[in-house]
Design a protein around this motif. Structure first.
Motif, PDB file in Angstrom:
ATOM      1  N   HIS A 135       5.748  52.102  12.440  1.00  0.00           N
ATOM      2  CA  HIS A 135       6.297  53.241  11.407  1.00  0.00           C
ATOM      3  C   HIS A 135       6.730  54.715  12.474  1.00  0.00           C
ATOM      4  O   HIS A 135       5.501  55.091  13.293  1.00  0.00           O
ATOM      5  CB  HIS A 135       5.287  53.316  10.344  1.00  0.00           C
ATOM      6  N   ALA A 136       7.816  55.395  12.543  1.00  0.00           N
ATOM      7  CA  ALA A 136       8.144  56.241  13.592  1.00  0.00           C
ATOM      8  C   ALA A 136       6.964  57.213  13.422  1.00  0.00           C
ATOM      9  O   ALA A 136       7.210  57.630  11.852  1.00  0.00           O
ATOM     10  CB  ALA A 136       9.705  56.393  13.438  1.00  0.00           C
ATOM     11  N   GLY A 137       6.955  58.121  13.982  1.00  0.00           N
ATOM     12  CA  GLY A 137       5.727  59.295  13.842  1.00  0.00           C
ATOM     13  C   GLY A 137       4.306  59.304  13.795  1.00  0.00           C
ATOM     14  O   GLY A 137       3.464  59.834  13.731  1.00  0.00           O
ATOM     15  N   VAL A 141       2.121  55.381  16.927  1.00  0.00           N
ATOM     16  CA  VAL A 141       2.687  55.169  17.417  1.00  0.00           C
ATOM     17  C   VAL A 141       3.780  55.624  18.605  1.00  0.00           C
ATOM     18  O   VAL A 141       3.650  55.088  19.920  1.00  0.00           O
ATOM     19  CB  VAL A 141       3.870  54.315  15.816  1.00  0.00           C
ATOM     20  N   LEU A 155      12.145  51.726  19.529  1.00  0.00           N
ATOM     21  CA  LEU A 155      11.079  51.249  18.273  1.00  0.00           C
ATOM     22  C   LEU A 155      11.777  50.467  17.779  1.00  0.00           C
ATOM     23  O   LEU A 155      12.839  50.776  17.137  1.00  0.00           O
ATOM     24  CB  LEU A 155      11.158  52.288  17.368  1.00  0.00           C
ATOM     25  N   GLU A 157      11.527  49.001  13.229  1.00  0.00           N
ATOM     26  CA  GLU A 157      10.739  49.966  11.951  1.00  0.00           C
ATOM     27  C   GLU A 157      11.156  48.521  10.570  1.00  0.00           C
ATOM     28  O   GLU A 157      10.467  47.878   9.788  1.00  0.00           O
ATOM     29  CB  GLU A 157      11.053  50.364  10.909  1.00  0.00           C
ATOM     30  N   ASP A 161      16.641  46.850  11.719  1.00  0.00           N
ATOM     31  CA  ASP A 161      16.767  47.064  12.880  1.00  0.00           C
ATOM     32  C   ASP A 161      16.811  46.289  13.879  1.00  0.00           C
ATOM     33  O   ASP A 161      17.641  46.612  15.012  1.00  0.00           O
ATOM     34  CB  ASP A 161      15.974  48.293  13.438  1.00  0.00           C
TER      35      ASP A 161
END
Length: 324
Positions: A135-137, A141, A155, A157, A161
């Motif tokens: 998960h971005a952020g 990660v 990346l 998710e 993607d």
């Protein structure tokens, strides 16, 4: 003269609680908390902690009461005080900066997260592009991506993607995953990666940690038999949020995330007969006890613990905290 006669109180409605096991603290979280507490004993207060040591406000506030000071970045930490890095892991630039400043620092990164870091480094050293499922952020990660040079990690998710992923050399790829993802969702993404990139390399063992896997399996075991389900955990706790999603995906549409008993929406529990309860890997057992006590004030509670696995994993503390 009439007398006031006390009428017996109405009986409490029955409630059967299905208590998931395993639940709550994992070995990595337990170790991280021990690291902060041991650092406070060894170095005295204050001990600084970069980011929440684990994603749980009760835990953070308990450590603050003992002398821990939580900050966002190293520039908020005096040079002469020790700093602890959170269980989620940090980019390589963070300990490098601490070393440059001659700071005492203690890395509380979960060893299972560190394993992912080492895997990503090995793949990069052999010339592979690393695909990270996560998960971005999320701090984990950010920390994993920060182990390698800019652009070395891509990346993804979702399964969608994977379809739009652009890589320079499709035959020279490897994947790794965040340790706290949904087992089912991650399996679908891995399958999509292997379908599109048949030669992609993966970990010898799945990166999703044993505790995440076990807690999700326990929720699956109780979700189908529960009218509602409570997950004790923080909204920024990936593994806790995944438990809610898993419960809903396996038949319990009234699955809710709560941090404390005071947050329970009692209206949503009206007329239920069976309630599932679990706790994310960073939620202490005292919060489960708190919820059971609150339920006992409103229902005639019976508790059935549903055990799907037994855990006996422990991790050693860093050498810097060894007694002198």
């Amino acid at each position: 003269m009439s007398e006031n006669i006390a009428r017996p109180a109405a009986p409490l409605p029955p409630l059967h609680v299905l208590l998931a096991a395993p639940r709550g603290f994992c070995a990595g979280v337990d170790r991280a908390i021990q690291i902060v507490e041991t650092a406070l004993r060894k170095f005295g207060a204050p001990v600084y902690v970069r980011h929440e040591i684990v994603h749980n406000r009760f835990v953070v506030e308990s450590l603050e009461a003992k002398g821990a000071v939580f900050v966002q970045e190293l520039d908020e930490v005096p040079d002469d005080r020790p700093v602890v890095f959170s269980a989620h892991g940090v980019p390589k630039s963070v300990p490098a900066e601490a070393q440059r400043r001659n700071m005492i620092f203690v890395d509380a990164t979960c060893p299972l997260v560190s394993k992912v870091h080492r895997e990503a480094e090995r793949h990069f050293e052999t010339g592979r592009t690393v695909i990270l499922i996560g998960h971005a952020g999320h701090p984990e990660v950010v920390g994993t991506i920060g182990q390698l040079p800019d652009g070395a990690v891509k990346l993804v998710e979702t399964v969608a993607d994977v379809a739009t992923l652009s890589v320079d050399d499709p035959d020279n790829l490897a994947f790794a995953t965040q340790t706290t993802l949904s087992v089912d969702d991650t399996g679908a993404i891995v399958e999509a990666l292997r379908t599109r990139f048949p030669t992609i390399a993966g970990p010898k063992r799945e990166d999703i940690c044993y505790a995440t896997t076990n807690r999700q399996a326990a929720v699956k075991a109780i979700a189908t038999g529960a009218d509602a389900l409570l997950v004790l955990g923080a909204p920024n706790s990936s593994n806790s949020v995944r438990l809610v999603e898993v419960a809903r995906a396996h038949g319990c549409t009234r699955a809710m995330l709560v941090q404390r008993a005071a947050q329970i929406d009692w209206d949503r529990l009206e007329n239920i007969r069976t309630l599932g309860i679990t706790a994310g890997a960073s939620a202490p057992e005292v919060l489960v006890d708190e919820v059971l006590a609150a339920l006992g004030e409103r229902f005639a509670v019976t508790v059935e613990e549903v055990v799907t696995a037994t855990e006996n994993v422990t991790f050693k503390l860093p050498r810097v905290l060894a007694a002198e």
